[in-house]
Write an enzyme that holds these catalytic residues in place. Structure first.
Site, PDB file in Angstrom:
ATOM      1  N   VAL A 103      24.124  85.480   5.946  1.00 38.03           N
ATOM      2  CA  VAL A 103      23.177  85.511   4.825  1.00 38.03           C
ATOM      3  C   VAL A 103      21.910  84.702   5.122  1.00 38.03           C
ATOM      4  CG1 VAL A 103      25.027  85.911   3.146  1.00 38.03           C
ATOM      5  CG2 VAL A 103      24.314  83.558   3.621  1.00 38.03           C
ATOM      6  N   LYS A 104      21.969  83.834   6.130  1.00 35.42           N
ATOM      7  CA  LYS A 104      20.814  83.004   6.528  1.00 35.42           C
ATOM      8  C   LYS A 104      20.097  82.389   5.322  1.00 35.42           C
ATOM      9  CE  LYS A 104      20.065  85.250  11.025  1.00 35.42           C
ATOM     10  NZ  LYS A 104      21.141  86.256  10.991  1.00 35.42           N
TER      11      LYS A 104
END
Lengths: 298, 298
Positions: A103-104
């Site tokens: 998901v960074k």
């Protein structure tokens, strides 16, 4: 307090016999023909992606210890896509897979806590998420605080596998140190704190280190002795199993290599021509697992 | 090709008379009493947040040119929260507000394209999103490619407002330059490309520059003459209107200042004690808009 994430991941790797992870990066246009209907609107497309992902998980679950769903390919379909993302995460966990949510995410304080609540806090959320450390420890601590007590983890972007990562990450410091080394030092510090290191000697705070830069991975292995490396770049991005080896500790532990397209879209590749898509995925996943296991041992 | 994002934002600021943005960062526990029911599960909480946000938008729409919904506070509630996020974005646009989706997304190539598809591509998506540039131009170009032709924009994190941002962003380069200045130079270059600069002389590629570091903002204004600065840190984070002024061009254009908690939770503040929550939000939004407009003119 649950078992440490690093210990859990190591146990899963031991059980399956190879430190590999399959990236779940589904795009409608590359789904096997039986999943594609024309004309298809957004709703038909995300339904097809969901059916495909669930079948994919059944195929890879006996072969690999972990999967890494890429949130972006689900978010492309709005909230319906996000619902599918969470369903894929839950189903993967139900099948005994470790799940790394790619998901960074990144933000600070209570905002980062809200991301952690959405992506890590529930018992059926991902086992770990990737996060971007550009905002410093304010942006990392809230994720770790949510992850650690429940046996979950984070992987902080240190050296990404893409060509232009160097534009920022190779920024050269006054003392000859590069930015990614500086970030690696911060990650090593943060991950060494009390309660974060498992029995295996590794921390629940890991790092993303691209396989496309093996010399740098070797240096980063020295700077971050306690970090599990999540290693993208194998396969479609050009790195070989030998390139990945630099990310492991001498005893062959401490890293997990990811492959996405080269496994999940194996049926589109020349070498699998004529093979049923499921069989192609299974064959490619096994070949990937063996390639990495052999390189790490050798 | 639609009108350039920078021109659209400047027109909206001109119309409302102040370069300000209200951050929509809703947390259930801080909602006005009428919205809170006990006991409330996740589903009741996100429903309450949705009702509150929609009422909030009605109050601020006549006063400010833009809102910035913070995705994290919606994602905390899973896919139901994401559905509310998109509903808030749509409703804000319907009310004539410019919408900056604070999502801080980041990835490369087709993955970044997928994020852009989910957050920018639809006609009722946000007008702009925040993105994190740690991955270099591979991680920025796909967002810009989606944004520019449809009159939308991006704000790249350059210098964030939080204390620990300095740990990474102040990393000192060999030539005395700091990392945030280096990132700023890359953003200025990327934003100057053909087709990205509007009639107003500003680009649809903007930058996030925290108000808490006014001396640095002044320097960044020189490095990025064509970037609109999205300026967090006013109010709850301690920066004053005078601190924000450094982010503007001499003619008083080129930046938009955000305030979140100090406006949307005004009713929890001492100075608004006894005031109905709606009236408190309205009063605080007007005071914020006047404070910034006066400082920029003065």
């Amino acid at each position: 307090v649950s078992e440490n994430f690093a210990d859990r991941l190591h146990a899963a790797i031991e059980q399956k016999g190879s430190p590999v992870c399959v990236g779940v990066d589904p795009t409608y246009d590359r789904l096997p023909a039986p999943f594609r209907l024309e004309p298809a609107g957004k709703s038909e497309k995300i339904d097809a992606i969901e059916r495909y992902c669930l079948e994919l998980l059944d195929i890879v679950a006996p072969i690999v210890p972990a999967v890494k769903p890429q949130s972006a390919y689900f978010e492309a379909y709005g909230s319906a896509g996000v619902r599918t993302y969470f369903k894929v995460v839950r189903e993967a966990r139900r099948l005994g897979l470790m799940v790394i949510g790619d998901v960074k995410r990144n933000d600070i304080g209570s905002t980062a806590e809200a991301y952690a609540a959405g992506h890590l806090a529930e018992t059926d959320s991902a086992d770990a998420v990737t996060i971007n450390g550009y905002l410093g420890s304010d942006g990392i601590d809230p994720f770790v605080k949510t992850a650690a007590p429940t046996g979950k983890g984070v992987f902080v972007l240190v050296r990404t596998s893409n060509p232009s990562g160097a534009q920022v990450q190779d920024f050269a410091g006054a003392d000859g140190k590069k930015l990614y080394e500086h970030v690696a030092e911060r990650v090593a510090e943060m991950g060494a704190k009390a309660g974060l290191v498992g029995r295996c000697g590794m921390s629940c705070v890991g790092a993303v280190v691209g396989a496309t830069w093996p010399a740098e991975a070797k240096r980063l292995r020295e700077i971050m002795p306690q970090q599990i490396f999540l290693v993208p770049g194998y396969g479609a991005q050009g790195a070989t199993a030998a390139d990945c080896k630099a990310s492991f500790r001498k005893d062959g532990t401490g890293a997990i290599v990811n492959a996405s397209r080269s496994v999940i879209f194996a049926y589109t590749q020349k070498e699998y021509t004529g093979m049923d898509w499921k069989h192609a995925v299974e064959t490619a996943a096994k070949a990937f697992a063996k390639d990495i296991a052999d390189a790490v041992k050798g």
